[in-house]
Design a protein around this motif. Structure first.
Motif, short mmCIF file in Angstrom:
data_model
loop_
_atom_site.label_atom_id
_atom_site.label_comp_id
_atom_site.label_asym_id
_atom_site.label_seq_id
_atom_site.Cartn_x
_atom_site.Cartn_y
_atom_site.Cartn_z
N ASN A 66 -76.38 -14.07 21.96
CA ASN A 66 -76.46 -13.00 20.96
C ASN A 66 -77.07 -13.46 19.65
O ASN A 66 -77.47 -12.62 18.84
N ASN A 67 -77.13 -14.77 19.45
CA ASN A 67 -77.78 -15.33 18.27
C ASN A 67 -79.29 -15.12 18.41
O ASN A 67 -79.89 -15.57 19.40
N PRO A 68 -79.94 -14.43 17.47
CA PRO A 68 -81.38 -14.18 17.60
C PRO A 68 -82.22 -15.43 17.81
O PRO A 68 -83.28 -15.37 18.45
N TYR A 69 -81.76 -16.57 17.30
CA TYR A 69 -82.48 -17.83 17.54
C TYR A 69 -82.54 -18.16 19.03
O TYR A 69 -83.46 -18.85 19.48
N ASN A 70 -81.54 -17.69 19.79
CA ASN A 70 -81.46 -18.02 21.21
C ASN A 70 -82.00 -16.93 22.12
O ASN A 70 -81.87 -17.04 23.34
N LEU A 101 -75.15 -8.82 12.20
CA LEU A 101 -74.59 -9.03 13.53
C LEU A 101 -73.21 -9.66 13.47
O LEU A 101 -72.31 -9.29 14.23
N LEU A 102 -73.03 -10.60 12.55
CA LEU A 102 -71.72 -11.25 12.43
C LEU A 102 -70.71 -10.34 11.76
O LEU A 102 -69.52 -10.35 12.11
N ARG A 103 -71.14 -9.54 10.80
CA ARG A 103 -70.22 -8.59 10.17
C ARG A 103 -69.72 -7.57 11.19
O ARG A 103 -68.58 -7.13 11.14
N ARG A 104 -70.61 -7.19 12.12
CA ARG A 104 -70.19 -6.24 13.15
C ARG A 104 -69.13 -6.84 14.07
O ARG A 104 -68.30 -6.13 14.63
N LYS A 105 -69.17 -8.17 14.24
CA LYS A 105 -68.17 -8.83 15.08
C LYS A 105 -66.86 -9.03 14.34
O LYS A 105 -65.83 -9.25 14.96
N SER A 106 -66.91 -8.95 13.02
CA SER A 106 -65.71 -9.22 12.23
C SER A 106 -64.68 -8.12 12.43
O SER A 106 -65.02 -6.93 12.44
N HIS A 111 -77.74 -17.24 -2.00
CA HIS A 111 -78.24 -17.04 -0.65
C HIS A 111 -77.29 -16.23 0.22
O HIS A 111 -77.59 -15.90 1.34
N GLY A 112 -76.12 -15.94 -0.31
CA GLY A 112 -75.18 -15.17 0.45
C GLY A 112 -75.64 -13.73 0.61
O GLY A 112 -76.61 -13.29 0.00
N VAL A 113 -74.93 -12.99 1.41
CA VAL A 113 -75.33 -11.62 1.72
C VAL A 113 -74.51 -10.67 0.88
O VAL A 113 -73.30 -10.70 0.88
N VAL A 114 -75.18 -9.82 0.14
CA VAL A 114 -74.53 -8.82 -0.68
C VAL A 114 -74.74 -7.47 -0.04
O VAL A 114 -75.86 -7.11 0.32
N GLY A 115 -73.71 -6.70 0.10
CA GLY A 115 -73.85 -5.34 0.57
C GLY A 115 -73.69 -5.17 2.06
O GLY A 115 -74.03 -4.12 2.60
N VAL A 116 -73.22 -6.18 2.77
CA VAL A 116 -72.97 -6.02 4.21
C VAL A 116 -71.50 -6.34 4.49
O VAL A 116 -70.84 -6.94 3.68
N LEU A 145 -69.57 -20.35 9.32
CA LEU A 145 -70.06 -18.97 9.44
C LEU A 145 -68.90 -17.99 9.49
O LEU A 145 -68.95 -16.91 8.87
N ASN A 146 -67.87 -18.35 10.21
CA ASN A 146 -66.71 -17.47 10.33
C ASN A 146 -66.06 -17.23 8.98
O ASN A 146 -65.62 -16.11 8.67
N LYS A 147 -66.01 -18.27 8.14
CA LYS A 147 -65.43 -18.13 6.81
C LYS A 147 -66.29 -17.26 5.91
O LYS A 147 -65.78 -16.49 5.09
N GLU A 148 -67.62 -17.36 6.07
CA GLU A 148 -68.52 -16.65 5.17
C GLU A 148 -68.72 -15.20 5.56
O GLU A 148 -68.85 -14.33 4.71
#
Length: 492
Positions: A50-54, A245-250, A487-492, A35-38
């Protein structure tokens, strides 16, 4: 145009499932690194709160209820004027066909609004897109009855439908943000219970408002409720889209301004280049076309052939709600059970979207059986309970088919589920716009029996062969036209 310029090695579904699989700490940690790489950041641990699954069950249900109430209001707005069409015809000085255009134009907004909603939700997240779309709906819904203008109402209904599309576009993806793939049916049962009441509550409430006050208050009351819900949503809804959420942490977030056009074009590209989306779109169009025929003419049937008042006739829409409720609360959980059993029997406990297909089978049968039942009961002016019973069976099947298609789509497209949904639903709402327009002439020429049977036979001939196609060739169809890293995220 390629769907993305980023090269990703796995789908978000695979990543998220692995993160939440605590049976192997080493595997979970490896996925966190991936996830960190992507996305340029990752969760602090597999159990990161902070993970919505949790998130807590209370938080998930609260967010689901806000989205559900929002979708309920906008779906009610689609159907509320059905029982008031006779009064609208008089006040706007229009004929029955034009009145059906006034009714159906809303669905054109639901068809094309998701293209914009999906793009911005995958660029900027779910919450603010939902809020802005709600405000857009409120404003245009208020404008609709001003001046008793035919042209203004048609245009305003179109614009209101665009805003209303945020519910149908984002509710499923938001549930997928918070619930794992094996609980997809459970999440849909939570999120879809209230929206399934919309098509029936809308005409009922609209019928009583028309009888007690004036039909213009249909629009005012819906806007008031939607405004109150939007304010509540500002405080309750939390951003749930994992890539955002992960992009905001980047430490080096990706710029978004240069990626708007690819994001806007993604649903179109999916519809044009992915055969699996084309088949799903055709299936949904056929299913919802039959549904819209009943929805737009049900009150008229009981008013003209059973001599009931608008408020009495509108009560029959409860049958649609009953079928939808059965599908949401019983059927959706059955889908989870079927999915888990097929996954347990598969090699290496792997899962594929085709595990949703067995749940489609009874839905396909119920749609045909219920539609023919309703058609000929109405033709013979059988007791109203016989007509309603057929509609319950039809609605149960129709919603089961929709649930299975939604789950299949989310399983396949992961983070791009909103764009895939926009692509798949486009033809569905175009059909719901067109079918009711020619319904009055069709029934006048052929009656309810043969008029509806034509479309019932079309369902059997065109839809039923899709079941073996999905089951046998589904994996090959999904692979056709699939771009690398789709399946990757485009535009974030």
């Amino acid at each position: 145009m390629a769907l993305t310029n980023e090269k990703l090695t796995s789908s978000p579904t695979d990543v998220e499932e692995a993160i939440n699989d605590t049976s192997s700490d080493s595997d979970a940690l490896a996925r966190l690194d991936q996830l960190n790489k992507e996305y340029g950041a990752t969760w602090d641990s597999p159990s990161d709160p902070n993970n919505p699954y949790n998130w807590s069950t209370a938080r998930k249900i609260s967010i689901a209820l806000i989205f559900s109430f929002g979708q309920l209001v906008t779906l009610m707005a689609a159907s509320m004027i059905a029982a008031a069409l006779d009064d609208i015809i008089v006040d706007l000085a229009i004929d029955a066909a034009t009145a059906q255009i006034v009714f159906s134009t809303y669905f054109l907004g639901l068809a094309f609004g998701p293209f914009v909603v999906a793009a911005f939700s995958e660029m900027h997240g779910r919450k603010m897109v939902w809020v802005y779309s709600q405000v857009w709906f409120i404003l245009w819904n208020l404008v609709s009855p001003f001046g008793n203008s035919k042209g203004l109402m048609i245009f305003a209904r179109l614009m209101a439908g665009c805003g209303a599309s945020v519910g149908t576009t984002l509710t499923g993806p938001v549930m997928a943000d918070m619930f794992s793939i094996s609980n997809r049916g459970r999440s849909m049962a939570i999120a879809s219970f209230l929206p399934f009441l919309g098509p029936s509550l809308g005409p009922i409430v609209g019928g009583f408002i028309t009888q007690w006050v004036t039909w213009q208050w249909i629009f005012y009351i819906m806007s008031i409720f939607s405004a109150a819900l939007t304010i509540l949503g500002l405080f309750v809804i939390r951003e749930s889209y994992t890539p955002i959420l992960l992009r905001r942490k980047s430490p080096t977030p990706s710029p978004t301004k240069t990626r708007l056009l690819p994001s806007l074009l993604r649903p179109i590209n999916l519809l044009l280049h992915r055969p699996i989306i084309q088949l799903l779109a055709l299936l949904l169009a056929l299913n919802f076309g039959l549904y819209s025929l009943i929805l737009s003419t049900y009150a008229t049937l009981f008013i003209t052939r059973y001599n009931q008042t608008p408020s009495q006739a509108s009560l029959h829409y409860l049958t649609i709600s009953l079928g939808g409720t059965l599908a949401a609360q019983i059927g959706a959980r059955m889908m989870d059970v079927i999915y888990r059993r097929l996954k347990a029997r598969s090699p290496n406990n792997t899962s594929v979207p085709e595990f949703r297909v067995p749940y489609m089978v009874p839905g396909f049968v119920f749609v045909a059986a219920g539609f023919f039942w309703y058609a000929w009961a109405a033709q013979m002016t059988a007791h109203w309970a016989v007509v309603d019973a057929g509609t319950v069976v039809f609605a149960l099947g129709s919603f089961m088919v929709s649930q299975a298609v939604l789950a299949y789509k989310l399983d396949e497209f992961g983070d791009h589920g909103a764009s895939a949904g926009a692509a798949a639903r486009c033809l569905m709402y175009v059909a719901s716009f067109g079918f009711p327009i020619f319904a009055p002439g069709l029934y006048a020429a052929l009656g309810y029996g043969w008029g509806n049977s034509i479309f019932g036979f079309a369902w059997v001939v065109l839809a039923w062969p899709m079941l073996p196609v999905f089951w046998v060739f589904g994996a090959r169809l999904r692979a056709l036209g699939r771009a690398e890293g789709e399946h990757g995220v485009v535009g974030v």
